[in-house]
Design an enzyme around this catalytic site. Sequence first.
Site, PDB file in Angstrom:
ATOM      1  N   CYS A  83      12.538  58.418  34.908  1.00  0.00           N
ATOM      2  CA  CYS A  83      13.977  58.721  34.841  1.00  0.00           C
ATOM      3  C   CYS A  83      14.755  57.710  34.007  1.00  0.00           C
ATOM      4  CB  CYS A  83      14.569  58.848  36.240  1.00  0.00           C
ATOM      5  SG  CYS A  83      14.205  57.484  37.354  1.00  0.00           S
ATOM      6  N   ASP A 113      21.663  64.096  35.130  1.00  0.00           N
ATOM      7  CA  ASP A 113      20.512  63.742  35.963  1.00  0.00           C
ATOM      8  C   ASP A 113      19.210  63.918  35.183  1.00  0.00           C
ATOM      9  OD1 ASP A 113      18.639  63.385  37.974  1.00  0.00           O
ATOM     10  OD2 ASP A 113      19.866  64.394  39.482  1.00  0.00           O
ATOM     11  N   HIS A 159      16.269  63.725  36.321  1.00  0.00           N
ATOM     12  CA  HIS A 159      15.179  64.180  37.185  1.00  0.00           C
ATOM     13  C   HIS A 159      14.924  65.679  37.075  1.00  0.00           C
ATOM     14  CE1 HIS A 159      16.863  60.484  39.019  1.00  0.00           C
ATOM     15  NE2 HIS A 159      15.585  60.181  39.190  1.00  0.00           N
TER      16      HIS A 159
END
Length: 466
Positions: free
Chosen positions: A299, A423, A425
Amino acid sequence: MVLTDNHSIIFRLKGVLEFSCQLHTSNESLIEDTISKCFRTLHSRVSSEGLVFSICNSAVLLWPNKGLQTTAENLTSTTACRDVLQHLDMEDGGSKKSSKKKDRKNAGPPVVNMKLLTEVTESEDIGALSLCKVTQQLHNVQMPLCVDCVFTVTGQDTLAFVCSGLVAVLCKQLSEMEEVVQKYRKGSSLLVPQPFHFQLPETIALVTVIYPAGVQDSQLLSVREELHRKYGLPSDRPWFRRANVFHFPDEVYKDGYLRNPHTSLTAPNVEDAKLYVVRGMYSYYHYMQDRVDDNGWGCAYRSLQTICSWFQQQGYTERAVPTHREIQQALVDVGDKEPPFVGSRQWIGSIEVQVVLSQLLDVTSKILFVSQGSELASKGRELANHFETVGTPVMIGGGVLAHTILGVAWSESSGEIRFLILDPHYTGGEDLQTITDKGWCGWKGPEFWDQYAYYNLCLPQIPKTI
């Protein structure tokens, strides 16, 4: 699409004109004169009645130099140019109903694409053939001139105004191409002139600049300095590097990455709050892209890649966005990690992101330390100041997670805050609607953070350069 009189429309004319001549290899004066003569010939062609504009995704042809003759009965010289949109086949212009519907929300003014054509006729009187003997050494030069002209108008402007404007812009572009060819030629060797369009701050109309092919941005500093003076731009950030070229709303990015997904979001409802968001363009990097299975450990690498894409697309660097392995190698090269780190699946954090930005892009960063997540709600002023004055994406790492902060909605009076989060992820495809609907790019409250984990924020700074 319904346009009012004041809506802007971009008319874009593209085509190829063939530059062909024979240059004396030793006589500089003759070389210059011959090049000028060839460009005068091209000027005559685009000023002739045989010039034709073909409107893409339609069956409409226009003769701009014949009193604006057209193949469409309802299009005349006095027709409002917005009426041209009714003739476009919208099924071929990215207007199909799809999951990318939101992507058009902030797409900007519509673009009417046109092709440059010329009538082909045979002369009735060819005349007598003649032979000549050349006793001097000549250099035969042929190169395609890819013209690319833009003309921004309002919906109420007439079609005649648009066509005459495009012809004028085309002639101006040919003159500027000649200047570049003459300036950068070495003897009888010529560089191909290439047009680039740029949008300056607080403007809608585009500025077109001609650069010579094969000459790097680093060698065009004096040209950019002159452009900054001409348009009254400060010298602390680039506006005219090739990476800053304007991206037309109807063009698809060839690398497959989504750009600026946050522009499809609705601002959060926070009383008395102002929005402070990232400036410019970036690409959304996340898990599982580029055939790399980094689910569970990459990440921070992906957040760093998003930041690097921002510096690339703003013209601060010509370096490609680094891969995971290149990021790891950079950390080894500066002594931050041992050699076995390269090729591993080890996490990195904000400090490593700061080190890599310095090593690969020569970019400095500020680090903001937060002892626990509950304190992030009080960092509105620092983050608002960063996005207002610097404008780069911010990497935040805490515990085993990393995210990218793209902005804040912050109320100075109440201290209430929302964070615009990208994000890394996410593991799916480049589907804008899924990404925004499912919150992979979205506004989050202070409860989004682990209230008891410590966080480090890496705030990249921008070099003062043009």
